[in-house]
Every structure is written in C-alpha cells, then in structure tokens.
Scaffold this motif. Sequence first.
Motif, PDB file in Angstrom:
ATOM      1  N   PRO A  14       0.732  -1.635  -0.060  1.00 46.26           N
ATOM      2  CA  PRO A  14      -0.185   0.141   0.142  1.00 46.26           C
ATOM      3  C   PRO A  14       1.218   1.105  -0.283  1.00 46.26           C
ATOM      4  O   PRO A  14       0.532   2.215  -0.027  1.00 46.26           O
ATOM      5  CB  PRO A  14      -0.809   0.071   1.515  1.00 46.26           C
ATOM      6  N   VAL A  17       1.918   1.980  -3.132  1.00 47.32           N
ATOM      7  CA  VAL A  17       0.655   3.041  -4.473  1.00 47.32           C
ATOM      8  C   VAL A  17       0.388   4.255  -3.474  1.00 47.32           C
ATOM      9  O   VAL A  17       0.405   5.540  -4.230  1.00 47.32           O
ATOM     10  CB  VAL A  17      -1.107   2.163  -3.898  1.00 47.32           C
ATOM     11  N   ASP A  21       1.109   7.144  -6.002  1.00 44.65           N
ATOM     12  CA  ASP A  21       0.108   9.269  -5.741  1.00 44.65           C
ATOM     13  C   ASP A  21       1.304  10.181  -5.916  1.00 44.65           C
ATOM     14  O   ASP A  21       0.849  11.304  -6.634  1.00 44.65           O
ATOM     15  CB  ASP A  21      -1.294   8.983  -4.944  1.00 44.65           C
ATOM     16  N   ARG A  41      -6.244  -2.215  -3.486  1.00 48.77           N
ATOM     17  CA  ARG A  41      -7.496  -1.766  -3.361  1.00 48.77           C
ATOM     18  C   ARG A  41      -8.297  -0.547  -2.748  1.00 48.77           C
ATOM     19  O   ARG A  41      -8.465   0.520  -3.226  1.00 48.77           O
ATOM     20  CB  ARG A  41      -8.807  -2.186  -4.296  1.00 48.77           C
ATOM     21  N   ALA A  42      -7.969  -0.922  -1.983  1.00 45.13           N
ATOM     22  CA  ALA A  42      -8.474   0.220  -0.616  1.00 45.13           C
ATOM     23  C   ALA A  42      -7.411   1.509  -0.572  1.00 45.13           C
ATOM     24  O   ALA A  42      -7.681   2.152  -0.105  1.00 45.13           O
ATOM     25  CB  ALA A  42      -8.243  -0.687   0.851  1.00 45.13           C
ATOM     26  N   ALA A  43      -6.184   0.985  -0.330  1.00 45.25           N
ATOM     27  CA  ALA A  43      -4.883   1.970  -0.882  1.00 45.25           C
ATOM     28  C   ALA A  43      -4.903   2.930  -1.900  1.00 45.25           C
ATOM     29  O   ALA A  43      -4.533   4.265  -2.279  1.00 45.25           O
ATOM     30  CB  ALA A  43      -3.952   1.479  -0.642  1.00 45.25           C
ATOM     31  N   GLU A  44      -6.086   2.521  -2.658  1.00 43.23           N
ATOM     32  CA  GLU A  44      -6.734   3.076  -3.644  1.00 43.23           C
ATOM     33  C   GLU A  44      -5.247   3.153  -5.082  1.00 43.23           C
ATOM     34  O   GLU A  44      -5.328   4.044  -6.447  1.00 43.23           O
ATOM     35  CB  GLU A  44      -7.224   5.118  -4.112  1.00 43.23           C
ATOM     36  N   ALA A  45      -5.306   2.072  -5.027  1.00 48.68           N
ATOM     37  CA  ALA A  45      -4.352   1.420  -6.788  1.00 48.68           C
ATOM     38  C   ALA A  45      -5.572   1.996  -7.479  1.00 48.68           C
ATOM     39  O   ALA A  45      -6.518   1.275  -7.840  1.00 48.68           O
ATOM     40  CB  ALA A  45      -4.073   0.403  -6.620  1.00 48.68           C
ATOM     41  N   ASP A  46      -4.569   2.182  -8.503  1.00 49.29           N
ATOM     42  CA  ASP A  46      -5.638   2.566 -10.317  1.00 49.29           C
ATOM     43  C   ASP A  46      -5.336   1.478 -11.022  1.00 49.29           C
ATOM     44  O   ASP A  46      -6.699   0.938 -11.705  1.00 49.29           O
ATOM     45  CB  ASP A  46      -4.978   4.016 -10.719  1.00 49.29           C
TER      46      ASP A  46
END
Length: 61
Positions: A14, A17, A21, A41-46
């Motif tokens: 994470p 990620v 960003d 995904r929770a870490a907001e990976a594209d």
Amino acid sequence: MRARAVAVYVGDHPLDVAGGDAAGVPAVGVTTGAHSAAELRAAEADFVAPSLHALHPLLTS
C-alpha cells in the motif's frame, strides 16, 4: 499505456500506491507480496494485477 507514453509506479505494498500518488503517476498494485488485491484497492491503486506476467498487456497497450 505505452502508446500514450505514461509513466507508472508498480509495487506490492500500500505504501507503493501512496508513492505513485505522491509522484503524480498511476499506481499499479501487484499481488506478489504480503498484501491482497483488496488491500491494494483500499489504498486506491489505479490498477491491480494478480502477477508480474499480467502487467505486460497493461503496460504495452
């Protein structure tokens, strides 16, 4: 991505990620480490890929 000359940040954590960003580039998580696809995904990976081999089509499109 290759056709558009896009840089990406690839990692399995994470914090990777977050690094993508911070760099202002898409972050691609790969589930080769200790972290699951859900965590990336929770870490907001594209994008999240299940393996390094799965990255090839993504990076060469």
